[in-house]
Design a protein around this motif. Sequence first.
Motif, PDB file in Angstrom:
ATOM      1  N   ARG A 180     107.197  30.053 -46.277  1.00 52.37           N
ATOM      2  CA  ARG A 180     107.945  29.665 -45.187  1.00 52.37           C
ATOM      3  C   ARG A 180     107.647  28.373 -44.956  1.00 52.37           C
ATOM      4  O   ARG A 180     106.721  27.727 -44.513  1.00 52.37           O
ATOM      5  CB  ARG A 180     107.442  30.270 -43.964  1.00 52.37           C
ATOM      6  N   ILE A 181     108.725  27.210 -45.216  1.00 50.58           N
ATOM      7  CA  ILE A 181     108.622  26.172 -45.101  1.00 50.58           C
ATOM      8  C   ILE A 181     109.065  25.565 -43.568  1.00 50.58           C
ATOM      9  O   ILE A 181     110.096  25.876 -43.121  1.00 50.58           O
ATOM     10  CB  ILE A 181     109.684  25.110 -46.022  1.00 50.58           C
ATOM     11  N   ALA A 182     108.176  24.910 -42.828  1.00 46.86           N
ATOM     12  CA  ALA A 182     108.342  24.771 -41.345  1.00 46.86           C
ATOM     13  C   ALA A 182     109.381  23.487 -41.550  1.00 46.86           C
ATOM     14  O   ALA A 182     109.119  22.372 -42.363  1.00 46.86           O
ATOM     15  CB  ALA A 182     107.239  24.115 -40.830  1.00 46.86           C
ATOM     16  N   VAL A 183     110.504  23.486 -40.874  1.00 45.81           N
ATOM     17  CA  VAL A 183     111.481  22.211 -40.789  1.00 45.81           C
ATOM     18  C   VAL A 183     112.061  22.097 -39.446  1.00 45.81           C
ATOM     19  O   VAL A 183     111.875  22.761 -38.608  1.00 45.81           O
ATOM     20  CB  VAL A 183     112.742  22.621 -41.769  1.00 45.81           C
ATOM     21  N   GLY A 184     112.704  20.865 -39.123  1.00 40.38           N
ATOM     22  CA  GLY A 184     113.302  20.636 -37.932  1.00 40.38           C
ATOM     23  C   GLY A 184     114.778  20.570 -38.206  1.00 40.38           C
ATOM     24  O   GLY A 184     115.248  19.953 -39.080  1.00 40.38           O
ATOM     25  N   ILE A 185     115.610  20.984 -37.284  1.00 40.52           N
ATOM     26  CA  ILE A 185     116.900  20.764 -37.345  1.00 40.52           C
ATOM     27  C   ILE A 185     117.281  19.663 -36.407  1.00 40.52           C
ATOM     28  O   ILE A 185     116.911  19.738 -35.235  1.00 40.52           O
ATOM     29  CB  ILE A 185     117.678  22.380 -37.014  1.00 40.52           C
ATOM     30  N   ARG A 186     118.023  18.876 -36.829  1.00 43.99           N
ATOM     31  CA  ARG A 186     118.712  17.539 -36.042  1.00 43.99           C
ATOM     32  C   ARG A 186     120.071  17.937 -35.549  1.00 43.99           C
ATOM     33  O   ARG A 186     121.034  18.347 -36.392  1.00 43.99           O
ATOM     34  CB  ARG A 186     118.631  16.432 -36.853  1.00 43.99           C
ATOM     35  N   GLY A 187     120.509  17.533 -34.458  1.00 40.55           N
ATOM     36  CA  GLY A 187     121.718  17.223 -33.922  1.00 40.55           C
ATOM     37  C   GLY A 187     122.403  16.047 -33.791  1.00 40.55           C
ATOM     38  O   GLY A 187     121.919  15.274 -34.904  1.00 40.55           O
ATOM     39  N   PHE A 188     123.192  15.868 -33.142  1.00 38.71           N
ATOM     40  CA  PHE A 188     123.892  14.568 -32.847  1.00 38.71           C
ATOM     41  C   PHE A 188     123.211  13.529 -32.088  1.00 38.71           C
ATOM     42  O   PHE A 188     123.604  12.304 -31.926  1.00 38.71           O
ATOM     43  CB  PHE A 188     125.158  14.657 -32.563  1.00 38.71           C
ATOM     44  N   ASN A 189     122.255  13.917 -31.277  1.00 39.48           N
ATOM     45  CA  ASN A 189     121.368  12.848 -30.427  1.00 39.48           C
ATOM     46  C   ASN A 189     120.001  13.272 -30.481  1.00 39.48           C
ATOM     47  O   ASN A 189     119.311  14.264 -30.977  1.00 39.48           O
ATOM     48  CB  ASN A 189     122.050  12.990 -29.001  1.00 39.48           C
ATOM     49  N   ARG A 190     119.172  12.581 -30.017  1.00 40.47           N
ATOM     50  CA  ARG A 190     117.745  12.617 -29.880  1.00 40.47           C
ATOM     51  C   ARG A 190     117.264  13.854 -29.169  1.00 40.47           C
ATOM     52  O   ARG A 190     116.421  14.438 -29.443  1.00 40.47           O
ATOM     53  CB  ARG A 190     117.255  11.388 -29.207  1.00 40.47           C
ATOM     54  N   SER A 191     118.158  14.288 -28.329  1.00 41.89           N
ATOM     55  CA  SER A 191     117.733  15.326 -27.446  1.00 41.89           C
ATOM     56  C   SER A 191     117.898  16.760 -28.252  1.00 41.89           C
ATOM     57  O   SER A 191     117.417  17.978 -27.903  1.00 41.89           O
ATOM     58  CB  SER A 191     118.280  15.546 -26.080  1.00 41.89           C
ATOM     59  N   GLN A 192     118.791  16.699 -29.464  1.00 42.06           N
ATOM     60  CA  GLN A 192     119.170  17.916 -30.029  1.00 42.06           C
ATOM     61  C   GLN A 192     118.013  18.114 -31.267  1.00 42.06           C
ATOM     62  O   GLN A 192     118.252  17.561 -32.510  1.00 42.06           O
ATOM     63  CB  GLN A 192     120.622  17.893 -30.441  1.00 42.06           C
ATOM     64  N   ARG A 193     117.081  18.715 -31.115  1.00 41.54           N
ATOM     65  CA  ARG A 193     116.186  19.186 -32.145  1.00 41.54           C
ATOM     66  C   ARG A 193     115.711  20.475 -31.929  1.00 41.54           C
ATOM     67  O   ARG A 193     115.402  20.837 -30.883  1.00 41.54           O
ATOM     68  CB  ARG A 193     114.716  18.217 -31.921  1.00 41.54           C
ATOM     69  N   HIS A 194     115.444  21.176 -33.137  1.00 40.58           N
ATOM     70  CA  HIS A 194     115.108  22.584 -33.256  1.00 40.58           C
ATOM     71  C   HIS A 194     114.112  22.824 -34.234  1.00 40.58           C
ATOM     72  O   HIS A 194     114.545  22.499 -35.476  1.00 40.58           O
ATOM     73  CB  HIS A 194     116.463  23.516 -33.158  1.00 40.58           C
TER      74      HIS A 194
END
Length: 210
Positions: free
Chosen positions: A48-62
């Motif tokens: 299980r590789i820990a990752v972050g998903i980026r959206g289209f601005n700084r507030s969009q992180r998951h």
Amino acid sequence: MMELVYQPHDLLWVNQLANDELTPAWFHLKDLISRPVVVRRAPYEADRIAVGIRGFNRSQRHASFVTSQAVFRHITPEQLVEKQSWHTQQQTHPLPHWQTLTQIDRIFRSFDLSWGITGSLAFELATAVETANQQSDIDLRILAPTTLDKRVASELAKELSTLQQRPDVQIETPLGAFALSEWVHTSGSVMIKSNQGPFLTQNPWQTDSD
């Protein structure tokens, strides 16, 4: 066969996430084809590789996880430097950052040090999606599996400080990462960002038990 280990800040293109989690409204699974996920620090879990998903601005992180089987493309921050694609990006999306990267590359070459680009600049260079802007930081890393001489680090920091846009440089060791600026300006402990969380140490390459 040794399992491939991904470093924090590596960019991965994947065809699915590892769990059926509730994803934010701004994220769609079809986005994974064109928008890589970013490896993040987290305690190790088998495949299980820990990752972050980026959206289209700084507030969009998951925060999420992927499996190694889901990865179909992989780019490291150092490979982005090798490609030197900021020269062409300057033509399509002019920013002062691209010229600064040329100056940074010259400095690192003079020290014979390998370096990588992280953050929003890395994402844009890897995808050509215009995610950086005038206020974007220049986030860099140095992979240092063995001790980096502090005098060399101090000289490097001095050279980088002359730039109009000063980069934020993290030194990545087997234990985790720490800030170049903190290390060269302190004679005591530095804060290491590790997979298990932050901790203080006087030697960023050695655990207390060593």
